[in-house]
Design an enzyme around this catalytic site. Structure first.
Site, mmCIF file in Angstrom:
data_model
loop_
_atom_site.group_PDB
_atom_site.id
_atom_site.type_symbol
_atom_site.label_atom_id
_atom_site.label_comp_id
_atom_site.label_asym_id
_atom_site.label_seq_id
_atom_site.Cartn_x
_atom_site.Cartn_y
_atom_site.Cartn_z
ATOM 1 N N SER A 24 0.829 -1.205 0.000
ATOM 2 C CA SER A 24 0.000 0.000 0.000
ATOM 3 C C SER A 24 0.866 1.258 0.000
ATOM 4 O O SER A 24 2.092 1.182 0.067
ATOM 5 C CB SER A 24 -0.874 0.005 1.260
ATOM 6 O OG SER A 24 -0.062 0.185 2.415
ATOM 7 N N SER A 27 4.101 2.089 2.671
ATOM 8 C CA SER A 27 4.589 0.799 3.167
ATOM 9 C C SER A 27 6.093 0.618 2.967
ATOM 10 O O SER A 27 6.659 -0.354 3.456
ATOM 11 C CB SER A 27 3.839 -0.344 2.478
ATOM 12 O OG SER A 27 4.078 -0.328 1.076
ATOM 13 N N GLY A 28 6.744 1.510 2.245
ATOM 14 C CA GLY A 28 8.186 1.412 2.047
ATOM 15 C C GLY A 28 8.601 0.745 0.750
ATOM 16 O O GLY A 28 9.741 0.299 0.617
ATOM 17 N N LYS A 29 7.704 0.670 -0.232
ATOM 18 C CA LYS A 29 8.026 0.038 -1.527
ATOM 19 C C LYS A 29 9.185 0.743 -2.214
ATOM 20 O O LYS A 29 10.147 0.103 -2.616
ATOM 21 C CB LYS A 29 6.813 0.086 -2.474
ATOM 22 C CG LYS A 29 5.598 -0.633 -2.006
ATOM 23 C CD LYS A 29 4.435 -0.428 -2.951
ATOM 24 C CE LYS A 29 4.073 0.999 -3.245
ATOM 25 N NZ LYS A 29 3.673 1.811 -2.098
ATOM 26 N N THR A 30 9.088 2.036 -2.360
ATOM 27 C CA THR A 30 10.131 2.797 -3.055
ATOM 28 C C THR A 30 11.428 2.773 -2.260
ATOM 29 O O THR A 30 12.519 2.662 -2.832
ATOM 30 C CB THR A 30 9.660 4.233 -3.317
ATOM 31 O OG1 THR A 30 8.486 4.181 -4.150
ATOM 32 C CG2 THR A 30 10.732 5.055 -4.012
ATOM 33 N N GLU A 96 6.688 2.723 -9.358
ATOM 34 C CA GLU A 96 5.285 3.058 -9.650
ATOM 35 C C GLU A 96 4.766 2.311 -10.880
ATOM 36 O O GLU A 96 4.118 2.872 -11.759
ATOM 37 C CB GLU A 96 5.119 4.578 -9.822
ATOM 38 C CG GLU A 96 5.554 5.392 -8.626
ATOM 39 C CD GLU A 96 4.700 5.207 -7.368
ATOM 40 O OE1 GLU A 96 3.691 4.483 -7.407
ATOM 41 O OE2 GLU A 96 5.070 5.801 -6.334
ATOM 42 N N ALA A 97 5.037 1.023 -10.920
ATOM 43 C CA ALA A 97 4.675 0.202 -12.086
ATOM 44 C C ALA A 97 3.174 0.172 -12.355
ATOM 45 O O ALA A 97 2.759 -0.043 -13.493
ATOM 46 C CB ALA A 97 5.201 -1.217 -11.904
ATOM 47 N N CYS A 152 -1.524 1.002 10.099
ATOM 48 C CA CYS A 152 -2.841 1.639 10.000
ATOM 49 C C CYS A 152 -2.845 2.907 10.853
ATOM 50 O O CYS A 152 -2.536 2.854 12.050
ATOM 51 C CB CYS A 152 -3.926 0.673 10.471
ATOM 52 S SG CYS A 152 -5.588 1.373 10.424
ATOM 53 N N CYS A 187 -10.338 -1.191 9.281
ATOM 54 C CA CYS A 187 -10.505 0.268 9.218
ATOM 55 C C CYS A 187 -10.771 0.740 7.788
ATOM 56 O O CYS A 187 -11.474 1.730 7.585
ATOM 57 C CB CYS A 187 -9.295 0.962 9.808
ATOM 58 S SG CYS A 187 -9.097 0.648 11.592
#
EC number: 2.7.1.21
Length: 191
Positions: A24, A27-30, A96-97, A152, A187
């Protein structure tokens, strides 16, 4: 913890593969993508990095995480442009695929078939909790998939949904913490 695989020692041709980092917003993807790319650079591997040209939230050229970690990239308008700029590299990073066209799946496959390590980051679901763009197909063809989680903001549990705080029905809407927040399933459903 993701352990970076070692390159195969086949008969001449290097083994390529695809890694997907998904999750999401927040979440630390990048951040994870940048970490893996920096490690490849430390290993003296030739790295090329791309992002969709529509993503100008933090910088026109650089890929920048929400915690301000950054790395230089090349913005592209369409996925097939990536193939034109990766002939001399060993590692390809794509951020950002979810914003790329469906052709990104074929591009990733071609890069891996040509012996390249392909590291892709993107949102796995949109703000409605629906699989986002080419991400499901990229996850299906990847040798390695890492799903990262946020916290969250409502209850403090593990979050994997991107909740949109402003009314807008468009699937693609660039934003940051003023527009989105990470939420757990309970939530997210509660709204």
């Amino acid at each position: 913890m993701f352990i970076e695989p070692k390159r195969g020692r086949g008969q001449g041709q290097k083994t390529g593969w695809i890694e997907v980092v998904c999750g999401s917003m927040f979440s630390g993807k990048t951040e994870e993508l940048i970490r893996r790319l920096n490690r490849a650079k430390i290993a003296k591997q030739q790295v090329e990095i791309f992002k969709p040209s529509i993503d100008v939230r933090y910088h026109d050229i650089d890929i920048v995480s929400h915690n301000q970690t950054s790395i230089r990239s090349t913005p592209v308008n369409a996925s097939d442009e990536i193939l034109l700029m990766t002939s001399d590299c060993e590692v390809v990073g794509i951020d950002e695929a979810q914003f790329f066209d469906a052709g990104i799946v074929e591009v990733a496959n071609k890069l891996a078939e040509n012996g390249k390590r392909v590291i892709i980051a993107g949102l796995d679901m949109d703000s409605k909790g629906v699989p986002f763009g080419p991400m499901p197909a990229l996850m299906a063809i990847a040798e390695y998939v890492t799903k990262v989680h946020a916290i969250c903001v409502v209850c403090g549990d593990i979050a994997h949904y991107s909740y949109r705080k402003v009314p807008n029905e468009q699937q693609v809407m660039l934003g940051e913490s003023d527009t989105y927040e990470a939420r757990c399933r309970k939530c997210f459903i509660a709204g």
